[in-house]
Design an enzyme around this catalytic site. Structure first.
Site, PDB file in Angstrom:
ATOM      1  N   GLU A   1       0.819  -1.203   0.000  1.00 36.19           N
ATOM      2  CA  GLU A   1       0.000   0.000   0.000  1.00 36.19           C
ATOM      3  C   GLU A   1       0.864   1.269   0.000  1.00 36.19           C
ATOM      4  O   GLU A   1       1.742   1.428   0.850  1.00 36.19           O
ATOM      5  CB  GLU A   1      -0.944  -0.024   1.211  1.00 36.19           C
ATOM      6  CG  GLU A   1      -1.830   1.197   1.375  1.00 36.19           C
ATOM      7  CD  GLU A   1      -2.709   1.481   0.148  1.00 36.19           C
ATOM      8  OE1 GLU A   1      -3.330   0.537  -0.356  1.00 36.19           O
ATOM      9  OE2 GLU A   1      -2.746   2.642  -0.292  1.00 36.19           O
TER      10      GLU A   1
ATOM     11  N   THR B   1      -5.920   1.832  -5.429  1.00 34.97           N
ATOM     12  CA  THR B   1      -5.501   0.427  -5.281  1.00 34.97           C
ATOM     13  C   THR B   1      -6.143  -0.454  -6.341  1.00 34.97           C
ATOM     14  O   THR B   1      -5.498  -1.321  -6.936  1.00 34.97           O
ATOM     15  CB  THR B   1      -5.927  -0.136  -3.910  1.00 34.97           C
ATOM     16  OG1 THR B   1      -5.542   0.770  -2.900  1.00 34.97           O
ATOM     17  CG2 THR B   1      -5.302  -1.487  -3.654  1.00 34.97           C
TER      18      THR B   1
ATOM     19  N   HIS C   1      -1.313   3.336   4.774  1.00 32.26           N
ATOM     20  CA  HIS C   1      -2.290   4.143   4.041  1.00 32.26           C
ATOM     21  C   HIS C   1      -2.404   5.513   4.688  1.00 32.26           C
ATOM     22  O   HIS C   1      -2.283   5.640   5.898  1.00 32.26           O
ATOM     23  CB  HIS C   1      -3.651   3.434   4.064  1.00 32.26           C
ATOM     24  CG  HIS C   1      -4.612   3.964   3.052  1.00 32.26           C
ATOM     25  ND1 HIS C   1      -5.291   5.137   3.244  1.00 32.26           N
ATOM     26  CD2 HIS C   1      -4.986   3.499   1.837  1.00 32.26           C
ATOM     27  CE1 HIS C   1      -6.047   5.367   2.178  1.00 32.26           C
ATOM     28  NE2 HIS C   1      -5.879   4.390   1.313  1.00 32.26           N
TER      29      HIS C   1
ATOM     30  N   ASP D   1       1.342   0.171  -4.941  1.00 29.87           N
ATOM     31  CA  ASP D   1       0.193   0.358  -5.835  1.00 29.87           C
ATOM     32  C   ASP D   1       0.107   1.760  -6.428  1.00 29.87           C
ATOM     33  O   ASP D   1      -0.265   1.942  -7.578  1.00 29.87           O
ATOM     34  CB  ASP D   1      -1.128  -0.036  -5.154  1.00 29.87           C
ATOM     35  CG  ASP D   1      -1.408   0.705  -3.854  1.00 29.87           C
ATOM     36  OD1 ASP D   1      -0.501   1.401  -3.340  1.00 29.87           O
ATOM     37  OD2 ASP D   1      -2.548   0.583  -3.346  1.00 29.87           O
ATOM     38  N   HIS D   2       0.457   2.790  -5.641  1.00 36.66           N
ATOM     39  CA  HIS D   2       0.373   4.182  -6.110  1.00 36.66           C
ATOM     40  C   HIS D   2       1.113   5.056  -5.108  1.00 36.66           C
ATOM     41  O   HIS D   2       1.572   4.564  -4.080  1.00 36.66           O
ATOM     42  CB  HIS D   2      -1.088   4.640  -6.237  1.00 36.66           C
ATOM     43  CG  HIS D   2      -1.908   4.310  -5.020  1.00 36.66           C
ATOM     44  ND1 HIS D   2      -1.801   5.004  -3.839  1.00 36.66           N
ATOM     45  CD2 HIS D   2      -2.796   3.325  -4.786  1.00 36.66           C
ATOM     46  CE1 HIS D   2      -2.596   4.476  -2.937  1.00 36.66           C
ATOM     47  NE2 HIS D   2      -3.220   3.446  -3.476  1.00 36.66           N
TER      48      HIS D   2
HETATM   49  C1  GP9 Z   1      -8.972  -0.486   0.707  1.00 38.22           C
HETATM   50  C2  GP9 Z   1      -7.605  -0.354   0.179  1.00 38.22           C
HETATM   51  C3  GP9 Z   1      -7.150   1.075   0.141  1.00 38.22           C
HETATM   52  O1  GP9 Z   1      -9.528  -1.764   0.618  1.00 38.22           O
HETATM   53  O2  GP9 Z   1      -7.468  -0.987  -1.020  1.00 38.22           O
HETATM   54  O3  GP9 Z   1      -7.626   1.714  -0.950  1.00 38.22           O
HETATM   55  P1  GP9 Z   1      -6.944   2.983  -1.644  1.00 38.22           P
HETATM   56  O4  GP9 Z   1      -7.404   4.176  -0.914  1.00 38.22           O
HETATM   57  O5  GP9 Z   1      -5.466   2.884  -1.544  1.00 38.22           O
HETATM   58  O6  GP9 Z   1      -7.410   2.880  -3.022  1.00 38.22           O
HETATM   59 MN    MN Z   2      -3.881   1.848  -2.200  1.00 36.53          MN
END
Ligand code: GP9
Ligand code: MN
Length: 672
Positions: free
Chosen positions: A264, A308, A424, A483-484
């Protein structure tokens, strides 16, 4: 409006008396508020007097319209309509402010259509996004209510039809002037819909909302109008751009279990970074430098609003996500030929996804059916107690600990996607979970990022140890990807301090879109690979390593290890990076100096076309649902009805296990 302006110049006193009405006040307050919000809450990249002027005038038409809606009514209905219209507009403005704080973007129909999952996502972080001082954004609303209640400016327009005619013509005139000026500064503004920032900067937040509604309805019709001949253009493009696998690597990891691990928000700058002399991610650093790891330091995320889920989408399809909205939410009923289905059909893999959040988030439970995931282990399978959870769900350490037990029962070979969560936004940690220091960069979010990234790193290390203990490490391949971005442009000041720079320029910001990417497997011939790659390139790379031919699939990415890989990484907003240049906002920057180039490079047009074409072809597939007209050779189309992610009851599980707890589970059985 024009009449008003004319008379205020000629006869200011009389005009004030005549127009001393609540409607004029409402108009001016909304205009002023919107402009102040533009300047203070959004980063619109406004440059020079002309652009500031356009920004200043762009709220006029819509604010005037809001004040004018009440002229549709007579008598007291005028106040009521004005108050309602004004309040709704203010709430819309504020929602965008909050949304922007989180996503660095504006709300669209698609994101709203994402419904509970997207709103829920914001909801989870909302405490970090709403401040008491935000009440100031509603000060004008209170003033308006107060004035109406106290009858301070209680002028009712008797000739409401005339007022309506006049104001609406003014709305149209002002809007056309606005559009004309915008066209001068940015030709073809409306044709380029990649970047919402532009649209808001030139046309204003409220006009953008209308534009967005029109655009979305167009997309809906697009699908309806598409037919099988549309796929030929895409097929030709894909065939012409196919990159042959590298013979040295093709099949090198054949038959291995695959762990696709989403890290994440993990940006690549943390790799080898030391906070006060201490490594932030010692475990990932050791992996990155291991002889059994292919580490790609020039890997960029390419996600859009779907964050994500966009990353997941690119990995499973090698296509781009949508320019607006989350493809997971809007296109989960489309036909896809996803990686789980390919692995299952071509190499007998058992496939699953594991994530410590509820399955409806990002509409995952629907899209996973489309992709053909055999199972989805969501929050229902994890111990979601308070001590184990943070923000959206499971903290990474308990998530991995509990996952190992589930994985241990998987039939092999398996492909499992594991989506971590702890790292996150806003990255705050529970004190009992870390001893790692916070940074000191003048921004809490940035400061906490290091602690939280370190926690993710530790959880991975523990996971690897657990897998080794279970004998699941040796025969596996680990694909690890950030992921980002985690730290958006809103934290540029803090990031400048981290990187020891005066400021973060647009060039620097583009470079910061690098996220972690590595492929690790015992015995794999590793090394640091400097090629420029992105998330759409993951699928062909992995499939080739597993010895699966991809030439029949419609993919936009190419194998990172192929000598034919074309190193250009388009971002979802139309910008792109290559080994030599960074293209932002239609300007070229030299990667060596970080400076804007006086002249575009020789191959400028070729690069611009290549990037545009990739996005265009992918958009054709997604918007028109073209894969319904194309079935790759030997591929069995997925029947969504064959998949559901309902957790079996304890009685079902017990009955299943009671047959023989030690027997090898077949692929089609429930391995819980
Ligand atoms: C939530 C997780 C976080 O299930 O995938 O989402 P994001 O905010 O990074 O898209
Ligand atoms: Mn994410």
């Amino acid at each position: 409006m024009l009449h008003f302006l004319k008379s205020i110049v000629k006869e200011p006193r009389k005009t004030f008396k005549h127009y001393n009405s609540i409607f004029v006040l409402a108009f001016f307050m909304l205009w002023a508020k919107t402009f102040i919000v533009y300047l203070t809450q959004f980063q619109l990249g406004v440059e020079g007097f002309f652009q500031y002027f356009i920004l200043f005038i762009n709220p006029i038409s819509s604010c005037l319209f809001v004040a004018a809606i009440c002229f549709f009514f007579k008598g007291k209905g005028q106040y009521r309509t004005l108050l309602i219209g004004y309040t709704i507009t203010s709430i819309w403005l504020y929602s965008n402010i909050v949304y922007y704080r989180f996503f660095n973007d504006f709300i669209t129909v698609q994101t709203m259509a994402s419904g509970p999952s997207n709103a829920g996502q914001l909801g989870e972080s909302i405490a970090g996004l709403i401040y008491p001082r935000d009440l100031i954004f509603f000060l004008d609303v209170f003033i308006l209510f107060f004035i109406v209640a106290k009858k301070k400016l209680p002028v009712i327009i008797k000739n409401n039809k005339k007022a309506l005619r006049r104001t609406l013509s003014a709305v149209i005139c002002v809007f056309l002037i606005n559009l004309g000026l915008a066209e001068i500064d940015r030709p073809q503004l409306l044709k380029r819909s990649f970047d919402r920032n532009y649209l808001v900067k030139y046309l204003g937040l409220y006009n953008f909302a209308i534009y967005d509604v029109v655009q979305t309805s167009k997309t809906v019709t697009q699908r309806a109008l598409a037919d099988s001949s549309d796929v030929t253009e895409v097929e030709n493009y894909v065939n012409a751009n196919y990159a042959e696998p590298n013979p040295e690597y093709f099949g090198a990891l054949k038959g291995k279990n695959v762990f696709m691990i989403s890290l994440e928000s993990l940006q690549n700058f943390v790799i080898d970074y030391e906070l006060n002399g201490v490594e932030v991610t010692p475990f990932l650093n050791s992996l990155a430098h291991s002889e059994n790891t292919l580490y790609f330091p020039n890997f960029f995320h390419q996600t859009g609003q779907g964050k994500t889920s966009d990353a997941e989408f690119m990995i499973d399809t090698a296509l781009y996500p949508m320019a607006q909205g989350a493809v997971y939410v809007n296109k989960s009923n489309s036909v896809m030929q996803g990686m789980p289905a390919i692995l299952s059909q071509e190499a007998g893999y058992y496939t699953s996804a594991m994530h410590g959040n509820y399955k409806t988030f990002w509409n995952r439970n629907e899209m996973y059916r489309t992709m053909g995931y055999d199972d989805f282990f969501d929050a229902e399978y994890y111990d979601m107690t308070e001590e184990h959870t943070k923000n959206y769900g499971m903290k990474d350490v308990p998530f991995f600990e509990e996952s190992v037990e589930i994985i241990d029962k998987f039939p092999q070979p398996f492909y499992t996607k594991m989506i971590t969560l702890s790292n996150h936004f806003p990255f705050g940690m529970d004190p009992e979970d870390t001893t790692f220091p916070v940074g000191d960069f003048g921004d809490d979010v940035v400061n906490q990022y290091f602690q939280s990234a370190n926690y993710l790193d530790q959880s991975l290390q523990m996971f690897f140890e657990d897998l080794k203990a279970k004998g699941l490490y040796e025969n596996s391949v680990f694909v690890l990807y950030g992921d980002h971005y985690g730290l958006s442009g809103a934290h540029n000041k803090g990031m400048a301090n981290v990187l020891g720079k005066e400021e973060i320029t647009p060039f620097d910001e583009a470079q910061l879109q690098r996220t972690v990417f590595m492929i690790h497997s015992p015995g794999l011939k590793g090394g640091i690979n400097e090629t420029y790659v992105g998330e759409t390139d993951i699928r062909p790379t992995l499939l080739h390593l597993l010895g699966i031919d991809t030439s029949g699939y419609l993919e936009m990415g190419t194998d990172m290890l192929s000598p034919e890989h074309f190193p250009i990484v388009p971002f979802r907003n139309g910008d792109f990076v290559t080994e030599d240049y960074t293209y932002i906002d239609e300007k070229f920057y030299d990667n060596k100096t970080g400076l804007e180039m006086a002249e575009p490079p020789e191959d400028a047009q070729k690069l611009i076309d290549a990037s545009k074409e990739k996005l265009y072809m992918s958009d054709q597939i997604i918007n028109k649902d073209l894969l319904r007209f194309y079935t790759p050779p030997g591929f069995e189309p997925i029947n969504r009805e064959d998949y559901n992610y309902l957790k079996p009851s304890q009685a079902e599980v017990d009955a299943y296990r009671s047959v023989d707890p030690d027997r090898v589970i077949e692929k089609d059985e429930v391995p819980k």
